[in-house]
Write a protein that holds these residues in place. Sequence first.
Motif, PDB file in Angstrom:
ATOM      1  N   GLN A 421       0.810  68.530  54.370  1.00  0.00           N
ATOM      2  CA  GLN A 421       0.618  67.594  55.468  1.00  0.00           C
ATOM      3  C   GLN A 421      -0.438  68.107  56.450  1.00  0.00           C
ATOM      4  O   GLN A 421      -1.244  67.328  56.977  1.00  0.00           O
ATOM      5  N   ASN A 422      -0.452  69.414  56.684  1.00  0.00           N
ATOM      6  CA  ASN A 422      -1.475  69.977  57.558  1.00  0.00           C
ATOM      7  C   ASN A 422      -2.860  69.900  56.929  1.00  0.00           C
ATOM      8  O   ASN A 422      -3.864  69.727  57.635  1.00  0.00           O
ATOM      9  N   LEU A 423      -2.938  70.025  55.609  1.00  0.00           N
ATOM     10  CA  LEU A 423      -4.231  69.906  54.944  1.00  0.00           C
ATOM     11  C   LEU A 423      -4.789  68.494  55.119  1.00  0.00           C
ATOM     12  O   LEU A 423      -5.995  68.305  55.323  1.00  0.00           O
ATOM     13  N   ILE A 424      -3.918  67.503  55.061  1.00  0.00           N
ATOM     14  CA  ILE A 424      -4.356  66.127  55.271  1.00  0.00           C
ATOM     15  C   ILE A 424      -4.855  65.945  56.705  1.00  0.00           C
ATOM     16  O   ILE A 424      -5.876  65.292  56.945  1.00  0.00           O
ATOM     17  N   LEU A 425      -4.143  66.530  57.660  1.00  0.00           N
ATOM     18  CA  LEU A 425      -4.607  66.478  59.049  1.00  0.00           C
ATOM     19  C   LEU A 425      -5.957  67.177  59.200  1.00  0.00           C
ATOM     20  O   LEU A 425      -6.830  66.721  59.938  1.00  0.00           O
ATOM     21  N   ASP A 426      -6.134  68.287  58.493  1.00  0.00           N
ATOM     22  CA  ASP A 426      -7.392  69.028  58.570  1.00  0.00           C
ATOM     23  C   ASP A 426      -8.566  68.240  58.002  1.00  0.00           C
ATOM     24  O   ASP A 426      -9.700  68.380  58.453  1.00  0.00           O
ATOM     25  N   SER A 427      -8.301  67.426  56.985  1.00  0.00           N
ATOM     26  CA  SER A 427      -9.399  66.824  56.240  1.00  0.00           C
ATOM     27  C   SER A 427     -10.218  65.824  57.054  1.00  0.00           C
ATOM     28  O   SER A 427     -11.376  65.585  56.732  1.00  0.00           O
ATOM     29  N   ASP A 428      -9.646  65.232  58.081  1.00  0.00           N
ATOM     30  CA  ASP A 428     -10.478  64.382  58.940  1.00  0.00           C
ATOM     31  C   ASP A 428     -10.490  64.846  60.391  1.00  0.00           C
ATOM     32  O   ASP A 428     -10.951  64.137  61.275  1.00  0.00           O
ATOM     33  N   LEU A 429     -10.006  66.043  60.649  1.00  0.00           N
ATOM     34  CA  LEU A 429      -9.929  66.568  62.009  1.00  0.00           C
ATOM     35  C   LEU A 429     -11.308  66.689  62.651  1.00  0.00           C
ATOM     36  O   LEU A 429     -11.525  66.223  63.776  1.00  0.00           O
ATOM     37  N   TYR A 430     -12.254  67.291  61.931  1.00  0.00           N
ATOM     38  CA  TYR A 430     -13.593  67.480  62.502  1.00  0.00           C
ATOM     39  C   TYR A 430     -14.288  66.147  62.712  1.00  0.00           C
ATOM     40  O   TYR A 430     -14.983  65.941  63.719  1.00  0.00           O
ATOM     41  N   LEU A 431     -14.099  65.206  61.783  1.00  0.00           N
ATOM     42  CA  LEU A 431     -14.696  63.884  61.919  1.00  0.00           C
ATOM     43  C   LEU A 431     -14.245  63.220  63.215  1.00  0.00           C
ATOM     44  O   LEU A 431     -15.045  62.647  63.959  1.00  0.00           O
ATOM     45  N   LEU A 432     -12.945  63.292  63.482  1.00  0.00           N
ATOM     46  CA  LEU A 432     -12.393  62.623  64.654  1.00  0.00           C
ATOM     47  C   LEU A 432     -12.791  63.331  65.945  1.00  0.00           C
ATOM     48  O   LEU A 432     -13.012  62.693  66.977  1.00  0.00           O
ATOM     49  N   HIS A 433     -12.889  64.657  65.889  1.00  0.00           N
ATOM     50  CA  HIS A 433     -13.312  65.416  67.066  1.00  0.00           C
ATOM     51  C   HIS A 433     -14.729  65.013  67.478  1.00  0.00           C
ATOM     52  O   HIS A 433     -15.002  64.785  68.663  1.00  0.00           O
ATOM     53  N   VAL A 434     -15.611  64.911  66.499  1.00  0.00           N
ATOM     54  CA  VAL A 434     -17.004  64.532  66.794  1.00  0.00           C
ATOM     55  C   VAL A 434     -17.078  63.062  67.187  1.00  0.00           C
ATOM     56  O   VAL A 434     -17.825  62.681  68.104  1.00  0.00           O
ATOM     57  N   GLU A 435     -16.326  62.215  66.487  1.00  0.00           N
ATOM     58  CA  GLU A 435     -16.317  60.787  66.800  1.00  0.00           C
ATOM     59  C   GLU A 435     -15.936  60.535  68.257  1.00  0.00           C
ATOM     60  O   GLU A 435     -16.542  59.696  68.938  1.00  0.00           O
TER      61      GLU A 435
END
Length: 582
Positions: A421-435
């Motif tokens: 579940q944490n890997l799934i959170l990680d997979s778009d974490l950077y995208l959302l931070h920049v967005e």
Amino acid sequence: MGAMLTNNYPLPSNSLHPSHLNAATTLPFSLLPLHTHVIPMEALISLPSSRSFHLSALPSKPPHPLPSLPFHHHHSIKTHHRIFSPTKTTRLNAQLSSSPATTITDLPGAEARTGGEKFNWFAHWYPLAPVCDLDKRAPNAKTVMGLDVVIWWDRHEGRWQVFDDRCPHRLAPLSEGRVDPWGRLQCVYHGWCFDGNGSCKYIPQAPPNGPPVHTFNKACAAVYPSVEQNKIVWFWPSTDPEYEDILMKQKPPYIPELDDASYTSTMGTRDLPYGYEVLIENLMDPAHVRYAHRGIMRIPKREVPGRAKADREGGMPMEITIETLNITGFLAKQELGYGKFVAPCVFYVMPGWSSEDGSVSSLNIQEVSSTKSQQKQRRSLLIFMCIPVSPGRSRVIWVFPRNFSVWIDQIVPRWMFHVGQNLILDSDLYLLHVEERKIAKVGPSNWQKSCFVPTKSDAMVVAFRNWLRKYSNNQVDWGTLPTAYLPPTPPKEQLMDRYWSHVVQCSSCRVALKGLRTLEVFLQVISIASIGIVAAAKQGLMSTITRTAVVSAAVLCFLASRWLSHLIYKNFYFHDYSHAFR
């Protein structure tokens, strides 16, 4: 992250013991426990029924059968949780095209304007933490709505207390203190002690024969109203005495499945380096899952009539209709169920049910509920509590109650689910931070102008932005907290940190990390001891075969310890995610 609303709700590739609901539907979500399959997007998007879902606080003669919602709000007539009152409702039957012909701001229901009712962010209950992750022996620090609070177990009252996280003496954090042998919360800076009511019971520096300064009002700690409900500690974000009995007038949203012994409800929580608005709209977005979470989830592909294969991920049109929107949130109609946003924190998806032949059941939700006594229905919910921490920071608590395959959660520890579940959170974490930073540059009020959202898959995201615009001036009201800036972007190792954002807050992951570290050290000791034995043994005391076996065991133990060290770092500290190589 928003995989909870995916086409053919995906499953992490390292899933354990797949558990099917039936041939047509399976339990949804990308953050689901690793063993579960998931429901097709068509099951969650676009209910083909012509009947609308109308919800009201006190319906008399509803025009259609009302869905029996899993969240019940226990409140008085004056409560703020009057869900979807028909007198103040915005209908959002957004007629979105699956092709980019028009923008959503041109469509009916998208013209939500400012003015009128305003959402009071400080007049609602907020979830703090799952009880299973709180330690009764020590204070626990949390931040919500920019407020630093401390949760601690009051053994005299037998309940969790929530205080302002500062000692009235010199403002030291009470969360760094301790629960003393008398069951009081003690500030470790100077030893001041407080009971569950916030009253100061002892000041070590005050002379015993002097004035009772500990009884002065200024010596009291500030106390927030709090309650344990659905195995979660909630608090009311005001220490004003007028809210002392707020629980008698207004309660948090109640989820009966979380207290139902026939359901399993494994919880998880994580702090995220992007804001509440981005978090919650990402959870409402099903279309990104096939792309942002590629390589970590099994997503069955489906052929779309009239469309040739256009990409390897197999994206497809999705049908979402927003039925009702008002100050309390909104309701989204979907194919085999519905999604609902209960402002400010709760977003959940209620999948529907399928008949034995795999076709969509004609029963409505109320009818299904009434037949449960005759035939047990396989039911599951996807529940997300999205918590505004501070500008650019948020926290999510997730729980997926279900009444089937309960035994799996009883034998598989939570931390094993949290790894995936944490890997799934990680997979778009950077995208959302920049967005989020790009949205901040154009300004939240210009979201509809800057973002091109022409398809129905974005209907819930647009509904949330419209709700935010109409009732809260496009942003969270942080009170007196400065909101003109976002925290700077740290290196990726800090941005995607798992240890401080999750592990230290999760009792299961903390225990697992301690056990794996102990095993790592044990393997290293065995390796060194084996080499020492071989080196110390005289030539004639150990045969060549024995010597070779001992050396081989030492090498294997050393290699195993190195592999375990890598596993620990990747799953409990930092796991990078590169989309280019997925």
